[in-house]
Scaffold this motif. Structure first.
Motif, short mmCIF file in Angstrom:
data_model
loop_
_atom_site.label_atom_id
_atom_site.label_comp_id
_atom_site.label_asym_id
_atom_site.label_seq_id
_atom_site.Cartn_x
_atom_site.Cartn_y
_atom_site.Cartn_z
N THR A 162 0.83 -1.21 0.00
CA THR A 162 0.00 0.00 0.00
C THR A 162 0.87 1.25 0.00
O THR A 162 0.64 2.18 -0.78
CB THR A 162 -0.92 0.01 1.24
OG1 THR A 162 -1.70 -1.17 1.27
CG2 THR A 162 -1.84 1.22 1.20
N GLN A 166 1.34 4.17 -3.03
CA GLN A 166 1.08 5.59 -2.79
C GLN A 166 2.33 6.43 -3.04
O GLN A 166 2.23 7.55 -3.57
CB GLN A 166 0.59 5.78 -1.35
CG GLN A 166 -0.79 5.18 -1.11
CD GLN A 166 -1.26 5.35 0.33
OE1 GLN A 166 -0.49 5.20 1.26
NE2 GLN A 166 -2.52 5.68 0.50
N VAL A 209 -7.39 3.35 -1.79
CA VAL A 209 -6.41 2.37 -1.29
C VAL A 209 -6.27 2.47 0.22
O VAL A 209 -6.27 1.46 0.94
CB VAL A 209 -5.04 2.58 -1.98
CG1 VAL A 209 -3.96 1.74 -1.30
CG2 VAL A 209 -5.13 2.23 -3.45
N ILE A 213 -7.38 -0.41 3.32
CA ILE A 213 -6.55 -0.93 4.41
C ILE A 213 -7.05 -0.45 5.77
O ILE A 213 -7.32 -1.26 6.67
CB ILE A 213 -5.08 -0.52 4.21
CG1 ILE A 213 -4.50 -1.18 2.97
CG2 ILE A 213 -4.25 -0.91 5.44
CD1 ILE A 213 -4.36 -2.67 3.03
#
Length: 319
Positions: A162, A166, A209, A213
């Motif tokens: 993740t 990003q 995203v 999470i």
């Protein structure tokens, strides 16, 4: 100045080589006051978390899934605080607070990795508490060492993927003047704000995203506590119910502090009005919470207190 140098990055995606971190405050007197305070916080964070990791490692009575997860939570808190606090402390004593583009995105990569991993690890700890309370007879079989190791590895891997996605998305934005980061560390909203690219779609994807999470982990935590509450209600003894609740009270406190402050920072409209509030709340979840977590899990924990007494007795016996 260094902040005025330009460079090419990955095919001319970046027009600046340096950012300027504006920090917590531009008042020199306040910065000199904050330095020893935050230095103390950071040293205490390192000491308490390292001490808890060593205690769990040394004492065989703490070789259980709950303390296995807790040792990794302490390690995350050390890494999370260490990737931001030293830089913030040095900036409190400097006039020139420039940071290279590479250093900025690297800091964000590590900080976001630790933050996302902590979300996943808190969810794993919530599931562990559900199994301990809801299915105590099968606890050892379900929470086997192999499964615990896979849960921790999955938390780290999920957090890293993740964070990497990003960070790469930030790298592919075009940055222009002014190269100012309105914070004391490189965070995603401030990095994106420094871009002059049309990044709406990219920001939307990054938000989705993060939601997957952070909110996914929170959903697991909430579901686990719903099942925990249902299991506690089935316990006829009041003493048994209180004991069951006490086993997850520390984790619930840590979750409330972590998610409460993080959501307060990121889930409101971005404007100059909230800028100071964001910095204060960021101090809480980056500096204060990593320092408090070992205390939260230790002060009311009889097993940790007993392990500490055994360690002290063993140490004094060797003298």
């Amino acid at each position: 100045m260094a902040g005025r140098r330009s460079t090419e990055w990955n095919g001319n995606h970046s027009s600046v080589a340096m950012f300027v971190l504006l920090g917590l405050s531009d008042e020199k007197e306040l910065q000199l006051i904050l330095f020893p305070i935050f230095l103390g916080f950071y040293l205490v964070t390192l000491f308490w978390n390292l001490a808890l990791i060593l205690l769990i490692k040394i004492d065989s009575h703490l070789h259980t899934p709950m303390y296995f997860f807790l040792s990794f939570l302490s390690f995350i808190d050390i890494c999370y605080s260490s990737c931001i606090s030293p830089r913030m402390l040095s900036d409190l004593l400097k006039i020139d607070k420039t940071i290279s583009f590479v250093a900025c995105v690297t800091q964000y990569l590590v900080a976001d990795w630790m933050a996302m991993t902590e979300c996943c690890l808190l969810a794993a700890m919530a599931y562990d508490r559900y199994v301990a309370i809801g299915r105590p007879l099968q606890y050892s079989a379900i929470m086997a060492p192999g499964l615990c190791g896979k849960m921790v590895a999955g938390a780290y891997l999920g957090g890293f993927i993740t964070s990497l996605y990003q960070t790469v998305s930030c790298i592919h934005l075009y940055y222009c003047w002014p190269n100012l980061i309105q914070h004391f560390f490189c965070d995603l909203p401030q990095i994106v704000s420094a871009s002059c690219s049309n990044s709406f779609i990219r920001q939307l994807i990054l938000l989705l995203v993060a939601i997957f999470i952070a909110f996914g982990s929170l959903l697991i935590i909430l579901l686990s506590y719903c099942f925990i509450a249902a299991s506690i209600l089935k316990i006829s003894s009041g003493k048994g119910s209180a004991k069951a609740f006490n086993t997850c009270a520390s984790h619930l406190t840590a979750v409330t502090l972590y998610y409460g402050t993080a959501f307060s920072v990121y889930l409101h409209p971005k404007s100059r009005h909230f800028l100071k509030q964001d910095k204060v709340l960021s101090v809480v979840y980056i500096i204060i919470i990593p320092m408090l977590n070992p205390l939260i899990y230790s002060l009311r924990n009889k097993e940790v207190k007993a392990a500490l007494k055994r360690l002290i007795k063993r140490a004094t016996g060797l003298l």
